[in-house]
Motif scaffolding. Structure first.
Motif, short mmCIF file in Angstrom:
data_model
loop_
_atom_site.label_atom_id
_atom_site.label_comp_id
_atom_site.label_asym_id
_atom_site.label_seq_id
_atom_site.Cartn_x
_atom_site.Cartn_y
_atom_site.Cartn_z
N GLY A 1 20.73 45.10 14.61
CA GLY A 1 19.38 45.63 14.57
C GLY A 1 18.31 44.64 14.98
N THR A 2 18.73 43.45 15.43
CA THR A 2 17.74 42.48 15.92
C THR A 2 16.94 43.11 17.06
OG1 THR A 2 19.18 40.62 15.37
CG2 THR A 2 17.43 40.20 16.95
N PRO A 3 15.64 43.10 16.99
CA PRO A 3 14.83 43.78 18.02
C PRO A 3 14.98 43.13 19.39
CG PRO A 3 13.43 42.46 16.57
CD PRO A 3 14.80 42.46 15.95
N ARG A 4 14.75 43.93 20.39
CA ARG A 4 14.84 43.46 21.78
C ARG A 4 13.53 42.79 22.20
NH1 ARG A 4 19.47 44.00 20.80
NH2 ARG A 4 20.93 45.48 21.75
N ALA A 5 13.66 41.80 23.05
CA ALA A 5 12.48 41.12 23.59
C ALA A 5 11.80 42.01 24.62
CB ALA A 5 12.87 39.78 24.21
N ASN A 6 10.55 41.77 24.86
CA ASN A 6 9.83 42.48 25.91
C ASN A 6 10.49 42.17 27.25
OD1 ASN A 6 7.70 42.81 28.07
ND2 ASN A 6 6.60 43.64 26.31
N LEU A 7 10.76 43.20 28.04
CA LEU A 7 11.45 43.00 29.31
C LEU A 7 10.63 42.18 30.30
CD1 LEU A 7 13.14 46.48 29.87
CD2 LEU A 7 14.25 44.31 29.34
N ASP A 8 9.33 42.18 30.15
CA ASP A 8 8.52 41.32 31.02
C ASP A 8 8.79 39.85 30.72
OD1 ASP A 8 7.25 43.46 32.37
OD2 ASP A 8 5.90 43.74 30.67
N ARG A 9 9.05 39.53 29.44
CA ARG A 9 9.43 38.16 29.08
C ARG A 9 10.80 37.82 29.65
NH1 ARG A 9 9.95 37.46 23.14
NH2 ARG A 9 10.72 35.43 23.85
N VAL A 10 11.71 38.77 29.59
CA VAL A 10 13.04 38.56 30.16
C VAL A 10 12.94 38.26 31.65
CG1 VAL A 10 15.22 39.71 30.70
CG2 VAL A 10 14.21 39.98 28.43
N LEU A 11 12.15 39.06 32.34
CA LEU A 11 11.99 38.86 33.78
C LEU A 11 11.33 37.52 34.07
CD1 LEU A 11 12.21 40.04 36.62
CD2 LEU A 11 9.99 41.14 36.26
N GLU A 12 10.34 37.16 33.28
CA GLU A 12 9.65 35.88 33.47
C GLU A 12 10.61 34.71 33.28
OE1 GLU A 12 5.81 33.41 31.62
OE2 GLU A 12 6.37 35.38 30.83
N ALA A 13 11.48 34.81 32.27
CA ALA A 13 12.44 33.73 32.02
C ALA A 13 13.37 33.54 33.21
CB ALA A 13 13.25 34.04 30.76
N ALA A 14 13.79 34.64 33.81
CA ALA A 14 14.67 34.54 34.98
C ALA A 14 13.94 33.97 36.18
CB ALA A 14 15.27 35.90 35.31
N ARG A 15 12.70 34.39 36.38
CA ARG A 15 11.95 33.94 37.55
C ARG A 15 11.55 32.47 37.43
NH1 ARG A 15 7.70 37.83 40.26
NH2 ARG A 15 8.25 36.35 41.91
N GLU A 16 11.46 31.96 36.22
CA GLU A 16 11.16 30.54 36.05
C GLU A 16 12.27 29.67 36.65
OE1 GLU A 16 10.53 29.98 31.91
OE2 GLU A 16 8.46 30.70 31.94
N ARG A 17 13.48 30.21 36.67
CA ARG A 17 14.59 29.47 37.29
C ARG A 17 14.49 29.46 38.81
NH1 ARG A 17 19.14 27.97 34.29
NH2 ARG A 17 18.51 27.80 32.10
N HIS A 18 13.93 30.52 39.37
CA HIS A 18 13.83 30.64 40.84
C HIS A 18 12.48 31.26 41.18
CE1 HIS A 18 18.10 29.69 41.18
NE2 HIS A 18 18.30 30.53 40.18
N PRO A 19 11.41 30.49 41.05
CA PRO A 19 10.05 31.04 41.23
C PRO A 19 9.76 31.54 42.64
CG PRO A 19 10.01 28.64 41.02
CD PRO A 19 11.39 29.07 40.67
N ALA A 20 10.50 31.08 43.63
CA ALA A 20 10.24 31.50 45.01
C ALA A 20 10.91 32.82 45.37
CB ALA A 20 10.69 30.41 45.99
N LYS A 21 11.77 33.31 44.49
CA LYS A 21 12.52 34.52 44.79
C LYS A 21 11.90 35.74 44.12
CE LYS A 21 16.97 32.30 45.73
NZ LYS A 21 17.00 32.72 47.15
N LEU A 22 12.24 36.90 44.65
CA LEU A 22 11.70 38.16 44.15
C LEU A 22 12.75 38.90 43.33
CD1 LEU A 22 9.94 39.41 47.43
CD2 LEU A 22 8.88 38.26 45.46
N PRO A 23 12.33 39.58 42.27
CA PRO A 23 13.30 40.33 41.47
C PRO A 23 13.81 41.55 42.22
CG PRO A 23 11.08 40.73 40.67
CD PRO A 23 10.97 39.64 41.70
N GLN A 24 15.10 41.81 42.10
CA GLN A 24 15.72 42.95 42.75
C GLN A 24 16.28 43.95 41.74
OE1 GLN A 24 18.62 40.80 45.15
NE2 GLN A 24 17.36 41.08 46.99
N PHE A 25 17.03 43.42 40.75
CA PHE A 25 17.68 44.29 39.78
C PHE A 25 17.67 43.64 38.40
CE2 PHE A 25 19.84 44.93 43.86
CZ PHE A 25 19.64 46.29 44.05
#
Length: 380
Positions: free
Chosen positions: A56-80
């Protein structure tokens, strides 16, 4: 059945089998480890596991999830953004140099509860990658996939013709007879016939679903051309958005539309599964069967409002259902073990078929069909 019909079916069985056998052997050999890809991944340490947390641990905001991934590759665009089918705590975020880039993609695994990056797996190397590519397209892309589909179609023809020929070729023997007192060739012939009949249903199901799977890309393109073009018609002529709205709001809108379903994956604007103006949120069911079926929800990439949602057409549903059935991925470990056993037996059937052709290639077809008296070795 007349003698001429027997000869015709024997010719069909012979050549459909010979043309596809080598490739079917390759598919059986590469498919065997793919049945246990999760288990092999755990052994090799390539499977990503989320840390244990209270139910039942709540889910993080998906915008935070996306931001965390993009921090690894800031020059790339999200696809999926893809939710793991077996563990909701794991999200795979794929990024590329452009929405359609499939050469320089990076995948970041993020914990859906904490938005913490768990790993950055490489899916284009290692043993399982080689097995998968050989099994799917022979490292030749869509042409390789369609070629293997044609080989699978020949396998289906070989199976059907083999069933037709089983009775006239075995009419003097009881079912399951293996004549151990005869020559090696005759023993292998009897074993080939017996194992072929035993694995008949499995080989037909796996062969037929394999053919369907090779049509995945053309079928999805046809769906985009026919139905998706209608769904996005109101946006025709409009320039694509320069900035995207909230991913979380897009998924929340889809959740509100389909409360009995859960997130399967999100395709960002401009990618293969979406349009230039939408987040395509693919929701899936929660039962063992419906979890394989998706329902697309088109959400405006700027306003996060649902613009359209339709059931997938029957041919895509057939494709999605056939994919896990092909690898025995419906019934847990027992079904996987059963699939592996049938796979091994089929390898024996294919190998024995090649052996029998090699040692009997100069025996007249009429004699093999029992239409003329046999020589000392006999014909089954």
């Amino acid at each position: 059945m007349t003698s001429r019909q027997i000869l015709a079916w024997a010719w069909v069985h012979k050549w459909s089998s010979l043309v596809c056998t080598v490739f079917m052997l390759l598919l059986c050999l590469t498919g065997l480890p793919l049945i246990f890809h999760h288990e092999i991944g755990h052994l090799l340490g390539t499977e990503v596991e989320a840390p244990e947390m209270p139910v039942g641990t709540p889910r993080a905001n998906l915008d935070r999830v996306l931001e965390a991934a993009r921090e690894r590759h800031p020059a790339k665009l999200p696809q999926f953004v893809v939710a793991d089918a077996d563990d909701d705590a794991i999200l795979f975020v794929t990024l590329g140099d452009s929405p359609t880039d499939d050469k320089n993609q990076k995948t970041v695994v993020v914990d859906s509860r904490t938005a913490a990056v768990l790993a950055e797996p490489k899916f284009d190397e290692g043993f399982m990658y080689w097995m998968f590519k050989l099994h799917v397209d022979l490292f030749a892309g869509l042409p390789g996939t369609l070629f293997l589909g044609f080989m699978g179609l020949l396998l289906v023809v070989a199976i059907v013709s083999g069933v037709v020929l089983y009775e006239p070729f075995m009419r003097k023997l009881e079912f399951g007879t293996v004549r151990h007192e005869r020559s090696t060739r005759v023993r292998w012939l009897d074993l080939h016939n017996l194992l072929g009949i035993v694995t008949l249903c499995w080989a037909f199901v796996v062969g037929f679903t394999g053919v369907i799977n090779t049509l995945g890309e053309p079928l999805f393109k046809f769906w985009q051309f026919s139905e998706v073009s209608e769904m996005i018609a109101p946006y025709a002529g409009k320039p694509p958005p320069t900035e995207l709205g909230s991913l979380q709001q897009a998924v929340s809108a889809s959740d509100a539309l389909e409360p009995e379903m859960k997130l399967g994956f999100v395709a960002f604007p401009g990618t293969f599964f979406s349009s230039a103006h939408h987040f395509s949120v693919f929701m899936r069911g929660t039962s063992p069967l419906t979890a394989r079926l998706f329902k697309p929800v088109l959400v405006d990439a700027q306003t996060a409002k649902v613009t359209d949602s339709r059931e997938l057409p029957w041919y895509l549903k057939a494709l999605l259902v056939s994919q896990p059935l092909h690898f025995g991925d419906y019934g847990g470990m027992p079904l996987k073990v059963l699939w592996a056993l049938f796979d091994i037996v089929t390898i024996i059937v294919l190998g024995s078929g090649l052996y029998l052709w090699w040692v009997r290639r100069r025996v007249p077809l009429e004699q093999r069909a029992g239409l003329v008296p046999a020589t000392a070795e006999g014909a089954a």
